[in-house]
Design an enzyme around this catalytic site. Structure first.
Site, PDB file in Angstrom:
ATOM      1  N   GLY A  83      20.324 -15.846 -28.961  1.00  0.00           N
ATOM      2  CA  GLY A  83      19.351 -14.968 -29.943  1.00  0.00           C
ATOM      3  C   GLY A  83      17.960 -14.464 -29.438  1.00  0.00           C
ATOM      4  N   PRO A 136       5.828 -22.519 -25.729  1.00  0.00           N
ATOM      5  CA  PRO A 136       6.147 -23.733 -25.097  1.00  0.00           C
ATOM      6  C   PRO A 136       6.328 -24.874 -26.226  1.00  0.00           C
ATOM      7  CG  PRO A 136       4.528 -22.875 -23.960  1.00  0.00           C
ATOM      8  CD  PRO A 136       4.938 -21.914 -25.052  1.00  0.00           C
ATOM      9  N   LYS A 162      15.988 -16.970 -20.977  1.00  0.00           N
ATOM     10  CA  LYS A 162      17.250 -17.378 -20.744  1.00  0.00           C
ATOM     11  C   LYS A 162      17.773 -18.215 -22.252  1.00  0.00           C
ATOM     12  CE  LYS A 162      17.630 -17.622 -15.923  1.00  0.00           C
ATOM     13  NZ  LYS A 162      17.794 -18.602 -14.769  1.00  0.00           N
ATOM     14  N   GLY A 206      18.332 -23.254 -26.269  1.00  0.00           N
ATOM     15  CA  GLY A 206      18.923 -24.165 -27.741  1.00  0.00           C
ATOM     16  C   GLY A 206      20.046 -25.072 -27.121  1.00  0.00           C
ATOM     17  N   GLU A 207      20.796 -24.776 -26.272  1.00  0.00           N
ATOM     18  CA  GLU A 207      21.772 -25.690 -25.813  1.00  0.00           C
ATOM     19  C   GLU A 207      21.755 -26.467 -24.368  1.00  0.00           C
ATOM     20  OE1 GLU A 207      25.346 -23.079 -27.919  1.00  0.00           O
ATOM     21  OE2 GLU A 207      23.602 -22.248 -27.006  1.00  0.00           O
TER      22      GLU A 207
END
Length: 713
Positions: free
Chosen positions: A510, A594, A662, A665-666
Site C-alpha cells: 500500500g 519510525p 518496502k 505490515g507483514e
C-alpha cells in the site's frame, strides 16, 4: 533529518522522522466514525442467517412467520434475491469468492453458509427474526478433514524445481526430513465487517470497512451489472483487516436489500459469523527435506506444502514460496498443493504463505544446525544467496546478514550455550532461538490527485485505505517532502473510490504504491507552480498514474528481510511456555514514519508469538463447524503474554528504486513463530513441529533429558 531549500523557506524533511497519527485524537475521543457508526436517515438493518448443515440443499425457507414479526421488512434468500453476474476475474486475478455471491442457488457447501438475510427496522428485531427463521435442508455427507500424512508426489500445480534432488540428498553428510503442521487461524481484527448500502440519485453508495475501495467498487459493479461510475464506495476509518476485508457476503446482501427496499440498509457480521464468512488461514501440512555438506552448505532443499480450500473455489496457502527467496541449493524443489473440502473459503491473512512457511523452513534450518553442530545464525549466513534461488534475478537489496549480525549483537547471542536444557530458574527451563524473515516488496498501479489550494495549502486525494497502520500520516509526510512544504500545509484525503484507481492495502504494497503516485503528481505540480502560475480560487490539480512507470521497472527480486530472536521459559510441571523477550531487526527499505513503522513491526511479532503459542481454530468434523467460534474459544495473545518485544531496522538503501519503501505490515510476523519454537527446543531439548505449542503438547512430548531433569528437580 534532511533540509530542503525552496524559493520561500527551508523545510525540514518529514520522511524518516517520528510523527503521531494525524487522526489519533479523533480516534481516542470517538470523533472518528467507523463504517458501522455512520448515521443515515431511515436506516434499516440486515441480519444474516447461516446454514446449520455442512453440505446439502435448502429445501424450504419459512418466511411468512418471520415477516409477521415486529419491524421485519424483508427476507431475502435464493428464491427471491436478484441474480448476480459471477463469471468474471476480479482485480486481484481471481473469481469472486462464492461465499460472497449470496442467495444464487439452493446448495450449501459448508457450515455457516449464508442462506437468508432478514431486514428489520432495528438490529435487535433483525437478529430475533433471523434466529427464528426456520430453514429445512436435504443434508448430504461432508468431509472437513485435512489428512496430515503430507502432500504426495506430483499433486501440486504450483511447483518450482531444479537439479537432481534424490542424488544431492544422497550426497549430503546431514539430512533433515520432517513434517510440520499449522492449524486453521483467523484474522480476529477488533472491528467486525460492516457495510451500509443506499441508492443516492440513481447511484449506488456503499459505506464500508475494506482494504480497497476501488477493489470493492469494481466487484460490486460487475456483480450487479453496473458501470463503475455508478458505484461509489467509501471507507474512511478501518479497525483492522489483515487480508480479510475485501468482497464479503455482507456488502452484497446490503446492496440487494437496499435495492429492494429503496432505503439504506446496514449489515454487520457478528464475531461468530466472521469465522465462516470472512476468510481464514488454512491449516497446513508441510514436509521439509534439507541435505547439507559437512560445512552446513545446502546441497538439497525440498519444501512441500498442503493446505485446504473450499469446494468450487481454489485458494492455496503458498507456504513453499518462502523457500524460493531464502536459500539456494544445487537441487531445489518447492511445491504448493491444496485439497477441496466442505469448508469455508480461506483467504489472504497477514503474510500469507510466508508466515506458516517460515515456521516449517526455519524450524528445519534449526534442526540442521543442531545436527551439524553449527551455530544457527552462522548456518543461515553461510546459506545466504547472492541471487534469487529460483528466479536467478539479482536482489534489489538483501541485507539479511546485517540484520542477523546486529540482532545477534543486541540480543547477546554470542554468550549462548548451544546445548539444550542447561539454563534453569527453579522449575523453569530457559532457551533462546532465532529465525530469518522475508516478505515481498511489490507495488500496484495507482493514481493520485494533488491540488494546490488558493490559501497556500495542498490537498492530496488518493483511494488508499488506512487499516490502523498510520497510512494517513505516512502519506502526509511523503506528500510534504514531495511538495517541499511543512506537513501542516498538507491535507490527505483517502478511502473514497471517486478519487480514482489505487492499489489495495495489502501485501505490504500500500504505502509503496500510493507514495509513488503522490510523488509523481507532486513533482508535476511543483513544475507548474515554479513557472509562476497563479493559483485560482478552485486551485490547480494534477493527476498521476503510475501504470507505465511500474511496467518500466527493472526486474529484480524485491523483498524486505529480517532476523527474529526469542527467549522463552518453559515450566515442565505445567507445560506452560512464556516468551520473556523478542527482538526483531529488519531491512525494510526507506522507513517513512519510525513511530508507526515500529508499531507495525511489534504488532507483527506479537502476532507471531500468538501464532506460536495460542491461535488454533478447532473444527468439529461431525458438524463441520467450529468449537468456540469467538474470542473466548479462539485464543490470541494479550498484554500479559508480551512482556518485552523490541523491533528496529538497519539501513537498506536501493539507489535504483524510485520510491525505496518496502512495507512493514507483514515482515514482522514472518519467522517469529519459528524463533519461539526454536527457543522452546533450546530450553527443553524436544522439538515442537506442530503449532500452537500448547501445554499438553509440551507435556506429552517432554521426554528429553532436560525435561526429565527439570521435572525431577
Amino acid at each position: 533529518m534532511t533540509t530542503t531549500t525552496t524559493g520561500r523557506s527551508a523545510v525540514r524533511g518529514a520522511v524518516g522522522t517520528p510523527h503521531t497519527r494525524i487522526e489519533g485524537r479523533d480516534k481516542v475521543t470517538g470523533a472518528a466514525r467507523y463504517s458501522g457508526e455512520v448515521p443515515f436517515a431511515e436506516l434499516a438493518h440486515g441480519w444474516l442467517a447461516l446454514s446449520t448443515v455442512a453440505r446439502g440443499r435448502v429445501r424450504s425457507v419459512a418466511t411468512e412467520p418471520v415477516l409477521a414479526m415486529p419491524g421485519v421488512l424483508a427476507v431475502l434468500h435464493h428464491g427471491n434475491a436478484p441474480r448476480l453476474h459471477t463469471d468474471y476475474v476480479g482485480m486481484l486475478g481471481t473469481p469472486p469468492d462464492p461465499t460472497a455471491t449470496v442467495f444464487q442457488h439452493d446448495r450449501v457447501p459448508h457450515a455457516g453458509w449464508p442462506v437468508a438475510l432478514v431486514v428489520a427496522e432495528t438490529p435487535e428485531q433483525a437478529r430475533e427474526a433471523a434466529e427464528a427463521l426456520e430453514v429445512t435442508y436435504d443434508e448430504e455427507p461432508h468431509d472437513t478433514v485435512l489428512r496430515a500424512d503430507g502432500p504426495g508426489e506430483g499433486d501440486a500445480a504450483d511447483t518450482e524445481e531444479k537439479g537432481d534432488l534424490a542424488a544431492r540428498l544422497a550426497d549430503s553428510a546431514t539430512v533433515v526430513d520432517e513434517v510440520y503442521t499449522t492449524p486453521e487461524e483467523h484474522h480476529s481484527m477488533m472491528e467486525p465487517h460492516a457495510a451500509t448500502a443506499r441508492w443516492d440519485g440513481g447511484r449506488l453508495d456503499v459505506t464500508d470497512s475494506n482494504q480497497g475501495v476501488g477493489w470493492v467498487r469494481g466487484e460490486l459493479a460487475t456483480l450487479f451489472s453496473l458501470d463503475e461510475s455508478a458505484v461509489r464506495v467509501r471507507s474512511e476509518h478501518i479497525g483492522g483487516g489483515f487480508g480479510s476485508k475485501g468482497l464479503r457476503a455482507h456488502q452484497v446482501a446490503a446492496v440487494m436489500a437496499a435495492t429492494q427496499l429503496h432505503r439504506p440498509v446496514r449489515v454487520v457480521m457478528t464475531r461468530r459469523q466472521m469465522f465462516s464468512l470472512a476468510g481464514y488461514r488454512s491449516p497446513t501440512t508441510q514436509r521439509v527435506r534439507l541435505g547439507a555438506g559437512p560445512d552446513g552448505r545446502l546441497l538439497a532443499l525440498e519444501h512441500r506444502s498442503l493446505s485446504q480450500t473450499a469446494t468450487g473455489y481454489e485458494f492455496t496457502e503458498a507456504c513453499a514460496a518462502f523457500a524460493r527467496v531464502m536459500y539456494d541449493a544445487d537441487a531445489h524443489r518447492t511445491a504448493n498443493a491444496c485439497v477441496p473440502l466442505d469448508v469455508p473459503s480461506p483467504t489472504w491473512m497477514r503474510a500469507p504463505g510466508e508466515a506458516p512457511g517460515s515456521f516449517a523452513l526455519e524450524s528445519a534450518l534449526d534442526e540442521l544446525a543442531e545436527r551439524t553442530g553449527i551455530d544457527p545464525v552462522e548456518l543461515r549466513l553461510r546459506n545466504d544467496p547472492e541471487t534469487g534461488p529460483v528466479s536467478g534475478l539479482p536482489f534489489s537489496s538483501r541485507n539479511l546478514a546485517a540484520c542477523f549480525r546486529e540482532g545477534a549483537r543486541r540480543f547477546g547471542w554470542a554468550g549462548r550455550d548451544p546445548r539444550p536444557g542447561v539454563r534453569r530458574e527453579g522449575r523453569w527451563l530457559l532457551g533462546t532461538g532465532t529465525a530469518a524473515a522475508s516478505y515481498g516488496a511489490g507495488a500496484g498501479p495507482s493514481t493520485a490527485l494533488v491540488t494546490a489550494e488558493a490559501d497556500g495549502a495542498f490537498t492530496v486525494r488518493i483511494a488508499a485505505a488506512d487499516l490502523g497502520t498510520g497510512a494517513r500520516t505516512a502519506l502526509t509526510l511523503v506528500a510534504a517532502d514531495a511538495l517541499e512544504v511543512p506537513t501542516e500545509r498538507v491535507r490527505v484525503r483517502i478511502g473514497d473510490s471517486d478519487f480514482g484507481p489505487a492499489w489495495i492495502a495489502g501485501g505490504s504494497m500500500g504505502t509503496r504504491s500510493w507514495a509513488w503516485a503522490i510523488n509523481a503528481a507532486a513533482a508535476e505540480l511543483r513544475e507548474r507552480l515554479a513557472l509562476g502560475t497563479t493559483v485560482p480560487p478552485e486551485g490547480i490539480t494534477v493527476r498521476s498514474d503510475t501504470t507505465e512507470a511500474l511496467a518500466a521497472l527493472a526486474k529484480k527480486e524485491r523483498h524486505a528481510f529480517g532476523a527474529q530472536f526469542a527467549e522463552v521459559a518453559v515450566d515442565t510441571a505445567t507445560g506452560e511456555v512464556r516468551v520473556r523477550r523478542m527482538l526483531g531487526i529488519f531491512a525494510a527499505g526507506r522507513i517513512v514514519n519510525p513511530l508507526t513503522a515500529r508499531n507495525q513491526l511489534v504488532g507483527g511479532m506479537t502476532w507471531g508469538l500468538s501464532m506460536a503459542l495460542h491461535e488454533e481454530a478447532v473444527r468439529d468434523h461431525a458438524s463441520g463447524g467450529h468449537y468456540g467460534p469467538d474470542l473466548a474459544g479462539y485464543h490470541v495473545a494479550t498484554h500479559a503474554d508480551v512482556p518485552d518485544v523490541e523491533a528496529d531496522w538497519v539501513a537498506d538503501p536501493d539507489p535504483d528504486d524510485p520510491v525505496g519503501i518496502k512495507g512493514v505490515g507483514e515482515i514482522g510476523i514472518v519467522g517469529a513463530a519459528a524463533a519461539v519454537a526454536n527457543a522452546v527446543w533450546h530450553a527443553t531439548g524436544v522439538r515442537q513441529r506442530h503449532l500452537p505449542i500448547r501445554p499438553d503438547r509440551v507435556l506429552t512430548a517432554g521426554t528429553g533429558p532436560a525435561v526429565r531433569g527439570a521435572a525431577d528437580a
